[in-house]
Design a protein around this motif. Structure first.
Motif, PDB file in Angstrom:
ATOM      1  N   ARG A 176      39.733  17.605  31.275  1.00 13.39           N
ATOM      2  CA  ARG A 176      40.363  18.353  30.160  1.00 13.39           C
ATOM      3  C   ARG A 176      39.898  19.920  30.345  1.00 13.39           C
ATOM      4  O   ARG A 176      39.856  20.462  29.236  1.00 13.39           O
ATOM      5  N   GLU A 177      39.988  20.328  31.630  1.00 16.82           N
ATOM      6  CA  GLU A 177      39.344  21.619  31.871  1.00 16.82           C
ATOM      7  C   GLU A 177      40.778  22.594  31.753  1.00 16.82           C
ATOM      8  O   GLU A 177      42.019  22.245  31.346  1.00 16.82           O
ATOM      9  N   LYS A 178      40.359  23.746  31.543  1.00 12.73           N
ATOM     10  CA  LYS A 178      41.287  24.813  31.301  1.00 12.73           C
ATOM     11  C   LYS A 178      41.177  25.667  32.613  1.00 12.73           C
ATOM     12  O   LYS A 178      40.265  26.282  32.730  1.00 12.73           O
ATOM     13  N   LEU A 179      42.470  25.800  33.305  1.00  9.28           N
ATOM     14  CA  LEU A 179      42.471  26.788  34.538  1.00  9.28           C
ATOM     15  C   LEU A 179      42.297  28.103  34.359  1.00  9.28           C
ATOM     16  O   LEU A 179      42.784  28.790  33.200  1.00  9.28           O
ATOM     17  N   ILE A 180      41.653  28.836  35.088  1.00 11.42           N
ATOM     18  CA  ILE A 180      41.192  30.210  35.215  1.00 11.42           C
ATOM     19  C   ILE A 180      42.275  30.770  36.251  1.00 11.42           C
ATOM     20  O   ILE A 180      42.062  30.458  37.626  1.00 11.42           O
ATOM     21  N   THR A 181      43.240  31.556  36.068  1.00  9.93           N
ATOM     22  CA  THR A 181      44.144  32.240  36.844  1.00  9.93           C
ATOM     23  C   THR A 181      44.136  33.624  37.139  1.00  9.93           C
ATOM     24  O   THR A 181      44.728  33.884  37.926  1.00  9.93           O
ATOM     25  N   SER A 182      43.156  34.102  36.519  1.00 10.36           N
ATOM     26  CA  SER A 182      42.967  35.593  36.864  1.00 10.36           C
ATOM     27  C   SER A 182      41.427  36.015  36.242  1.00 10.36           C
ATOM     28  O   SER A 182      41.033  35.066  35.499  1.00 10.36           O
ATOM     29  N   GLY A 183      41.294  37.162  36.708  1.00  9.71           N
ATOM     30  CA  GLY A 183      39.552  37.619  36.356  1.00  9.71           C
ATOM     31  C   GLY A 183      38.799  37.869  37.498  1.00  9.71           C
ATOM     32  O   GLY A 183      39.241  37.952  38.733  1.00  9.71           O
ATOM     33  N   PRO A 184      37.519  38.089  37.433  1.00  9.05           N
ATOM     34  CA  PRO A 184      36.692  38.135  38.520  1.00  9.05           C
ATOM     35  C   PRO A 184      36.375  37.322  39.417  1.00  9.05           C
ATOM     36  O   PRO A 184      36.258  37.591  40.760  1.00  9.05           O
ATOM     37  N   LEU A 185      36.445  35.921  39.098  1.00 14.63           N
ATOM     38  CA  LEU A 185      36.384  34.814  40.255  1.00 14.63           C
ATOM     39  C   LEU A 185      37.375  34.925  41.183  1.00 14.63           C
ATOM     40  O   LEU A 185      37.051  34.937  42.343  1.00 14.63           O
ATOM     41  N   LEU A 186      38.800  35.136  40.496  1.00 15.24           N
ATOM     42  CA  LEU A 186      39.679  35.198  41.968  1.00 15.24           C
ATOM     43  C   LEU A 186      39.686  36.394  42.705  1.00 15.24           C
ATOM     44  O   LEU A 186      40.159  36.345  43.594  1.00 15.24           O
ATOM     45  N   ASP A 187      39.238  37.253  41.845  1.00 13.80           N
ATOM     46  CA  ASP A 187      39.244  38.694  42.620  1.00 13.80           C
ATOM     47  C   ASP A 187      38.190  38.634  43.853  1.00 13.80           C
ATOM     48  O   ASP A 187      38.264  39.133  44.982  1.00 13.80           O
TER      49      ASP A 187
END
Length: 419
Positions: free
Chosen positions: A82-93
């Motif tokens: 039931r997760e919500k994907l993280i598509t932008s932000g500090p993690l991807l950078d």
């Protein structure tokens, strides 16, 4: 650097070769003397680095590293399923360039390569505080953010044990060209990841250590074959005489035989030697010519040690399409997937250092082979559903990846609910 309230300073000691300077000097003098006397320099046939000198080791390690690096690493919030994907932000950078000199592919490849070659991986996180000062975990306060990660050679680390507990890591450095100066780290300043080692609680056991004998045998066979080719399949000559020859006569015979040799692919010059009773030319035996079969066996040993199918390492005319497909599917499901799970467990510390609410995971289901396997599972689920098996039960047993449905606990046959 402070460790248990004491200021510790690391002095740069000369290398082992510099401390024992007489050994290199003596060896250089011996080589110079041999050259002045007209002797050939001894060939360099030592196996120093199997990863650089044995093709099967290089290919097996890189095959696993490239597969892990090309598997998408995703970030999400919430519980799995039931997760919500993280598509932008500090993690991807951050993961786009974990270090100014490393991109995301090199980061994962180096991670796997160190685990395969050394059995462990040492990562030193560098943080930055609000004032822009950089330092390690023990030097920067709690209000900090992860700036970059240094991935260092595990052989340069020594563990420090006090009262049967890990007190720190001593990094010896890699000289003036290394990415970090020699120093001592606290345990929390180093992210240490290792493969299981039943013989050493603190360090990992590398698959390369298990494959060392096979790699050495394959390297020796390759050097033997190279020597045969470079010498035109000539194993040398034996000069037999019934009288004693003085030094000058022996040198003349050796000079004549050396002058006879040509480069690979060219016939040797004829030689005329006076005063010699017999010249014997050793021939290769059948056992000497079986090294090709031995190299196939050592290749199998190396692939078994790294858990890589031999069909993917050495593609030949005997590897048919169905054999290659089956080997690749088995490699993804039984080797890459468990290995990615191991890396995920060690990577959570890095992910949560940037976003405490997030988690990172490899999206193995996005790989083409896994998508094909899912289509086959869906076909099996459809057959089971038409037989009256509830959808939620099929979803659980076949691991279809769907969320549970409110109506999924009921069975249907011909569109009618089973009582």
């Amino acid at each position: 650097m402070k460790l248990f309230g004491f200021n510790i300073q690391i002095s740069r000691e000369p290398s082992r070769g510099a401390r024992a300077g007489s050994v290199p000097a003596t060896r250089s003098a011996a080589l110079a003397g041999d050259w002045l006397r007209g002797k050939d320099a001894p060939p360099s046939c030592a196996l120093a680095s199997p990863y650089e000198q044995v093709v099967w080791v290089y290919r097996a390690v890189n095959l696993l590293a490239e597969q892990v690096a090309n598997t998408p690493f995703l970030f999400s919030e919430g519980e799995r399923g039931r997760e919500k994907l993280i598509t932008s932000g500090p993690l991807l950078d951050f993961y786009a360039h974990p270090h100014p000199r490393l991109n995301r592919f090199e980061y994962w490849e180096l991670r796997v390569i160190w685990l395969m070659l050394r059995g462990e991986c040492f990562r030193v996180p560098v943080f930055e505080d609000d004032q822009g000062r950089e330092g390690f975990a023990g030097e920067i306060g709690p209000r900090r953010r992860l700036k970059r990660i240094l991935m260092l050679d595990p052989e340069k680390f020594d563990h420090i044990i006090e009262d049967h507990e890990l007190a720190g890591w001593r990094y010896r450095g890699a000289g003036p060209n290394g990415p970090l100066a020699p120093q001592v780290f606290l345990p929390e300043e180093v992210w240490h990841e290792k493969l299981p080692n039943p013989f050493n609680f603190w360090r990992g056991l590398a698959p390369l250590r298990v494959a060392a004998d096979a790699a050495r045998a394959d390297f020796s066979a390759g050097v033997f074959m190279r020597g045969i080719i470079e010498n035109n399949a000539d194993t040398g000559l034996i000069v037999r005489t019934d009288r004693w020859l003085d030094d000058e006569q022996r040198e003349q015979i050796l000079a004549t035989l050396r002058d006879r040799k040509q480069r690979a692919g060219c016939a040797d010059r004829p030689a005329f030697i006076c005063g010699v009773a017999e010249i014997v030319k050793p021939e290769l035996s059948s056992s000497d010519l079986q090294f090709l079969e031995n190299r196939r066996f050592t290749r199998s040993e190396i692939c078994a040690a790294f858990g890589v199918p031999e069909e993917l390492v050495a593609a030949t005319e005997h590897n048919k399409y169905d054999v290659m497909e089956g080997a690749r599917s088995n490699f993804i499901e039984n080797r890459v997937a468990p290995f990615c799970g191991r890396i995920e467990a060690g990577e959570q510390r890095t992910v949560q250092a940037i976003d405490p609410r997030a988690s990172g995971w490899f999206d193995l289901e996005s790989l083409p082979l896994m998508q094909k396997a899912r289509r086959e599972r869906l076909a099996a689920a459809r057959a089971g559903f038409e037989m009256g098996v509830p959808f939620n039960e099929l979803n659980r047993v076949l691991d279809l990846g769907f969320k549970p449905f409110p109506w999924g606990d009921k069975g249907y046959i011909g569109g009618k609910e089973i009582l």
